[in-house]
Design a protein around this motif. Structure first.
Motif, short mmCIF file in Angstrom:
data_model
loop_
_atom_site.label_atom_id
_atom_site.label_comp_id
_atom_site.label_asym_id
_atom_site.label_seq_id
_atom_site.Cartn_x
_atom_site.Cartn_y
_atom_site.Cartn_z
N MET A 1 -11.81 -11.13 -21.76
CA MET A 1 -12.29 -10.94 -23.07
C MET A 1 -12.89 -9.56 -23.28
O MET A 1 -14.00 -9.32 -22.88
CB MET A 1 -13.38 -11.89 -23.37
N THR A 2 -12.23 -8.78 -23.85
CA THR A 2 -12.69 -7.46 -24.21
C THR A 2 -12.93 -7.40 -25.71
O THR A 2 -12.11 -7.90 -26.49
CB THR A 2 -11.64 -6.40 -23.84
N PRO A 3 -14.02 -6.82 -26.05
CA PRO A 3 -14.32 -6.75 -27.48
C PRO A 3 -13.37 -5.78 -28.18
O PRO A 3 -12.88 -4.83 -27.59
CB PRO A 3 -15.75 -6.26 -27.53
N ASP A 4 -13.18 -5.99 -29.50
CA ASP A 4 -12.33 -5.12 -30.32
C ASP A 4 -13.07 -3.87 -30.80
O ASP A 4 -12.48 -3.02 -31.42
CB ASP A 4 -11.84 -5.89 -31.55
N TRP A 5 -14.25 -3.81 -30.57
CA TRP A 5 -15.02 -2.66 -31.08
C TRP A 5 -15.84 -2.04 -29.96
O TRP A 5 -16.09 -2.67 -28.95
CB TRP A 5 -15.89 -3.08 -32.27
N LEU A 6 -16.28 -0.85 -30.20
CA LEU A 6 -17.01 -0.11 -29.18
C LEU A 6 -18.09 0.73 -29.87
O LEU A 6 -17.86 1.32 -30.92
CB LEU A 6 -16.04 0.80 -28.43
N VAL A 7 -19.23 0.79 -29.34
CA VAL A 7 -20.34 1.57 -29.90
C VAL A 7 -20.69 2.63 -28.87
O VAL A 7 -20.81 2.34 -27.68
CB VAL A 7 -21.56 0.68 -30.18
N GLY A 8 -20.94 3.87 -29.38
CA GLY A 8 -21.33 4.95 -28.48
C GLY A 8 -22.01 6.08 -29.25
O GLY A 8 -22.01 6.11 -30.47
N VAL A 9 -22.58 6.95 -28.54
CA VAL A 9 -23.27 8.10 -29.14
C VAL A 9 -22.63 9.36 -28.56
O VAL A 9 -22.50 9.50 -27.36
CB VAL A 9 -24.76 8.07 -28.80
N GLY A 10 -22.25 10.26 -29.45
CA GLY A 10 -21.66 11.53 -29.01
C GLY A 10 -22.60 12.68 -29.35
O GLY A 10 -23.20 12.72 -30.41
N VAL A 11 -22.76 13.61 -28.45
CA VAL A 11 -23.62 14.77 -28.66
C VAL A 11 -22.78 16.01 -28.44
O VAL A 11 -22.07 16.14 -27.45
CB VAL A 11 -24.80 14.75 -27.67
N SER A 12 -22.89 16.92 -29.40
CA SER A 12 -22.17 18.19 -29.28
C SER A 12 -23.21 19.32 -29.25
O SER A 12 -23.95 19.51 -30.20
CB SER A 12 -21.22 18.35 -30.47
N MET A 13 -23.26 20.09 -28.17
CA MET A 13 -24.22 21.17 -28.04
C MET A 13 -23.49 22.40 -27.52
O MET A 13 -23.01 22.41 -26.39
CB MET A 13 -25.33 20.76 -27.07
N PRO A 14 -23.38 23.43 -28.36
CA PRO A 14 -22.70 24.65 -27.90
C PRO A 14 -23.57 25.40 -26.89
O PRO A 14 -24.79 25.46 -27.03
CB PRO A 14 -22.51 25.46 -29.18
N LEU A 15 -22.93 25.96 -25.91
CA LEU A 15 -23.65 26.71 -24.91
C LEU A 15 -24.01 28.12 -25.42
O LEU A 15 -25.05 28.68 -25.09
CB LEU A 15 -22.82 26.83 -23.63
N VAL A 16 -23.14 28.75 -26.22
CA VAL A 16 -23.39 30.06 -26.79
C VAL A 16 -23.24 29.92 -28.30
O VAL A 16 -22.18 29.56 -28.80
CB VAL A 16 -22.38 31.10 -26.26
N SER A 17 -24.30 30.19 -29.02
CA SER A 17 -24.28 30.03 -30.47
C SER A 17 -24.05 31.39 -31.13
O SER A 17 -24.67 32.38 -30.77
CB SER A 17 -25.60 29.45 -30.95
N ARG A 18 -23.19 31.45 -32.11
CA ARG A 18 -22.92 32.67 -32.84
C ARG A 18 -23.55 32.62 -34.23
O ARG A 18 -23.30 33.47 -35.04
CB ARG A 18 -21.41 32.86 -32.96
N ASP A 19 -24.34 31.66 -34.49
CA ASP A 19 -24.99 31.53 -35.80
C ASP A 19 -25.95 32.70 -36.01
O ASP A 19 -26.83 32.95 -35.20
CB ASP A 19 -25.76 30.21 -35.90
N GLY A 20 -25.80 33.45 -37.09
CA GLY A 20 -26.69 34.54 -37.43
C GLY A 20 -26.38 35.84 -36.72
O GLY A 20 -26.93 36.88 -37.06
N ARG A 21 -25.53 35.82 -35.73
CA ARG A 21 -25.23 37.04 -34.99
C ARG A 21 -24.50 38.04 -35.86
O ARG A 21 -24.80 39.22 -35.84
CB ARG A 21 -24.39 36.71 -33.75
N SER A 22 -23.57 37.60 -36.65
CA SER A 22 -22.82 38.52 -37.51
C SER A 22 -23.74 39.14 -38.56
O SER A 22 -23.60 40.31 -38.90
CB SER A 22 -21.64 37.81 -38.17
N ASP A 23 -24.72 38.37 -39.05
CA ASP A 23 -25.68 38.92 -40.01
C ASP A 23 -26.55 39.98 -39.35
O ASP A 23 -26.84 41.02 -39.95
CB ASP A 23 -26.56 37.81 -40.58
N THR A 24 -26.95 39.74 -38.13
CA THR A 24 -27.77 40.70 -37.40
C THR A 24 -26.99 41.97 -37.12
O THR A 24 -27.51 43.08 -37.29
CB THR A 24 -28.28 40.09 -36.08
N VAL A 25 -25.75 41.83 -36.72
CA VAL A 25 -24.90 42.99 -36.45
C VAL A 25 -24.67 43.77 -37.74
O VAL A 25 -24.73 45.01 -37.77
CB VAL A 25 -23.56 42.55 -35.81
#
Length: 146
Positions: A1-25
């Motif tokens: 008996m395997t359930p038809d649904w699955l619950v989980g949590v996904g986390v996405s974390m970038p190692l190098v962020s480019r947010d704001g870098r182009s504005d600073t440059v």
């Protein structure tokens, strides 16, 4: 008996962020451009100031030298008027007019010498060579006597 649904949590974390870098440059490039433009404008303004001051000094010197012959002529006129007055051929008004003319020429010549000296001092101050002021002053031999 395997359930038809699955619950989980996904986390996405970038190692190098480019947010704001182009504005600073972009801001850094804009600041650099402003500094370069300001530097070019300052250089141009200094060049104009040096040229203007040099022309003022040259004009003062030319005027001073040109008034030399006028002063000699006025002195000769005073001498002639004094002799003519002594012989009774001229009035005291003529003598006074001749002396006033001589005083006017001396004043003009002194003003031209002053303009030259002030302009020369400014020019040497702009170029950072104030110590050589006496050398230039004596080379032109400007003397204003009363």
């Amino acid at each position: 008996m395997t359930p038809d649904w699955l619950v989980g949590v996904g986390v996405s974390m970038p190692l190098v962020s480019r947010d704001g870098r182009s504005d600073t440059v972009q801001a850094a490039k804009s600041a650099e451009l402003q500094v370069n433009l300001l530097q070019a404008k300052t250089r141009e303004d200094l060049e104009l100031l040096v040229e203007k001051t040099w022309r003022e000094a040259a004009q003062g010197m030319e005027e001073y030298q040109a008034l030399d012959s006028t002063q000699q002529l006025a002195q000769e006129n005073v001498s002639l008027r004094d002799k003519a007055f002594a012989q009774g051929l001229s009035t005291s008004l003529d003598v006074v007019d001749a002396r006033n003319q001589l005083a006017g020429v001396k004043t003009q010549r002194a003003a031209a010498a002053y303009q030259y000296v002030v302009s020369l001092a400014r020019l040497l101050a702009l170029s950072g060579q104030m110590n050589s002021f006496n050398q230039y002053q004596y080379a032109q031999a400007i003397e204003v006597s009363s």
